[in-house]
Write a protein that holds these residues in place. Structure first.
Motif, PDB file in Angstrom:
ATOM      1  N   ILE A 183      -3.837  -2.939  -6.461  1.00  0.00           N
ATOM      2  CA  ILE A 183      -4.438  -1.938  -5.577  1.00  0.00           C
ATOM      3  C   ILE A 183      -4.691  -0.685  -6.400  1.00  0.00           C
ATOM      4  O   ILE A 183      -3.777  -0.137  -7.022  1.00  0.00           O
ATOM      5  N   ASP A 204     -11.560  -2.858   0.565  1.00  0.00           N
ATOM      6  CA  ASP A 204     -11.188  -1.455   0.675  1.00  0.00           C
ATOM      7  C   ASP A 204     -10.212  -1.308   1.836  1.00  0.00           C
ATOM      8  O   ASP A 204     -10.341  -1.981   2.876  1.00  0.00           O
ATOM      9  N   ASP A 227      -8.140   3.087  -0.581  1.00  0.00           N
ATOM     10  CA  ASP A 227      -7.636   2.293  -1.702  1.00  0.00           C
ATOM     11  C   ASP A 227      -8.466   1.019  -1.820  1.00  0.00           C
ATOM     12  O   ASP A 227      -9.083   0.577  -0.846  1.00  0.00           O
ATOM     13  N   THR A 228      -8.456   0.415  -2.986  1.00  0.00           N
ATOM     14  CA  THR A 228      -9.251  -0.788  -3.219  1.00  0.00           C
ATOM     15  C   THR A 228      -8.390  -1.888  -3.817  1.00  0.00           C
ATOM     16  O   THR A 228      -7.688  -1.659  -4.816  1.00  0.00           O
ATOM     17  N   VAL A 263       0.855  -1.187   0.000  1.00  0.00           N
ATOM     18  CA  VAL A 263       0.000   0.000   0.000  1.00  0.00           C
ATOM     19  C   VAL A 263       0.893   1.240   0.000  1.00  0.00           C
ATOM     20  O   VAL A 263       1.865   1.332   0.770  1.00  0.00           O
ATOM     21  N   GLN A 267      -5.496   3.110  -6.169  1.00  0.00           N
ATOM     22  CA  GLN A 267      -5.351   4.145  -5.154  1.00  0.00           C
ATOM     23  C   GLN A 267      -6.491   5.149  -5.246  1.00  0.00           C
ATOM     24  O   GLN A 267      -6.870   5.610  -6.331  1.00  0.00           O
ATOM     25  N   GLY A 268      -7.075   5.465  -4.085  1.00  0.00           N
ATOM     26  CA  GLY A 268      -8.148   6.440  -4.037  1.00  0.00           C
ATOM     27  C   GLY A 268      -7.619   7.865  -3.999  1.00  0.00           C
ATOM     28  O   GLY A 268      -6.407   8.103  -3.925  1.00  0.00           O
ATOM     29  N   ARG A 321      -7.384   8.579   2.637  1.00  0.00           N
ATOM     30  CA  ARG A 321      -7.902   8.101   1.347  1.00  0.00           C
ATOM     31  C   ARG A 321      -8.339   6.645   1.525  1.00  0.00           C
ATOM     32  O   ARG A 321      -8.027   5.993   2.526  1.00  0.00           O
TER      33      ARG A 321
END
Length: 330
Positions: free
Chosen positions: A119, A142, A96-97, A85, A121-122, A94
């Motif tokens: 992953i 998430d 992330d998914t 991550v 990233q948000g 944030r």
């Protein structure tokens, strides 16, 4: 190769790939599309924090739906995969998914042909939301990444950072297991899914998932003019569970006079009517203080008419009870 897919590579698909990936007709979403999701199994594609900023995804299988033109890709993760991550934003949190994705250069701009765990990233924000996904991807987990998070300051608190977003799929005709998100529509009349506490059946006519066996819950029974609750007991009502109908409540004349023999007390809704009619005997005091019984025969005709008839040696009752009256519609 730990993330495999069948019917993706232009050449080189092995017999092992074919055996490991889910095959067959899966639950549809449309005429040419399949419901994407995880194949339910113990610990399938679970997430575990294994280092300050690293998460490991376990083995499992899934179906990844692309566009309607692409079709669906069967995928298997055959060994645990560890993902890193990115450090947190300096100011904002944030989300992330973790996704299972398929890149297919015949349909996208990836210039590659493979399936991967990744992953997405948000966007950092004071009110972060999960990122949008590429077309051919299944959302798995998430991860909330607080502002300033990094391995140097202890990393993520994995006990609270992970949110399960696995939705499940099944073969055609199978029950879709409970997973993340329950507001999706059914694909065909008679499809079933698990709510976690029971089953629901998709009704095309209602455009909704209905409990199975169907349970209406208690509903008010509409009475004929001049009838109502006699001032004691529960109000008249009905409940349908599958083909079984339950009645309850007390009914009397609103003017307090005895019920006239043969009078229509109520008309049962068409969906609740017994196919060949139903009849039951009922005995009760003529009124609330009399000890002499009033014996009546109550019937529900196949056309839904609820009425009573008194015996020749019985006085007309001032009220009747529907408590414990049960019959089937078929």
């Amino acid at each position: 190769m730990t993330v495999r897919t069948a019917w993706l590579l232009p050449e080189g698909q092995t017999r092992e790939d074919t055996r490991l990936t889910p095959l067959g007709t899966m639950a549809p979403e449309g005429p040419l599309t399949t419901r994407g999701g995880v194949i339910a199994a113990p610990d399938a594609l679970t997430a575990t924090g294994v280092a300050a900023m690293q998460v490991q995804i376990s083995t499992g299988r899934a179906v990844v739906q692309g566009t309607a033109a692409q079709g669906a890709y069967p995928v298997a993760v055959t060994s645990p995969e560890t993902l890193t991550v990115a450090d947190g934003n300096a100011q904002y949190d944030r989300i992330d998914t973790v996704i299972l994705r398929v890149d297919d250069e015949l349909y996208d701009t990836s210039e590659q042909t493979l399936a991967t765990l990744d992953i997405v990233q948000g966007t950092p924000s004071d009110t972060p939301t999960a990122p949008d996904l590429p077309t051919a991807a299944v959302r798995l987990w998430d991860i909330t990444v607080p502002a300033g998070a990094s391995a140097g300051v202890g990393g993520l608190d994995w006990s609270s950072a992970l949110a399960d977003r696995r939705a499940y799929t099944t073969s055609y005709g199978g029950v879709i297991p409970r997973g993340y998100g329950t507001s999706y529509p059914g694909a065909y009349d008679g499809q079933y899914h698990d709510t976690g506490t029971g089953l629901e059946r998709w009704s095309a006519a209602d455009s909704d998932w209905l409990p199975y066996p169907y349970d209406s819950g208690w509903q008010s029974l509409a009475l004929s003019a001049g009838y109502g609750n006699p001032g004691h007991g529960t109000a008249a009502g009905w409940r349908r569970i599958g083909p079984m109908v339950l009645l309850r409540g007390r009914i009397g004349r609103t003017n307090g006079k005895p019920i006239t023999s043969g009078d229509t007390i109520a008309t049962i809704p068409s969906a609740l009517r017994p196919a060949g009619g139903a009849a039951f005997a009922w005995a009760a005091p003529r009124d609330l203080v009399s000890s002499a019984p009033s014996v009546t025969r109550a019937e529900i005709t196949s056309s839904g008419t609820l009425r009573i008839y008194e015996g020749s040696n019985s006085s007309a009752p001032e009220w009747i009870s529907l408590d414990a009256v049960t019959y089937c519609t078929d």
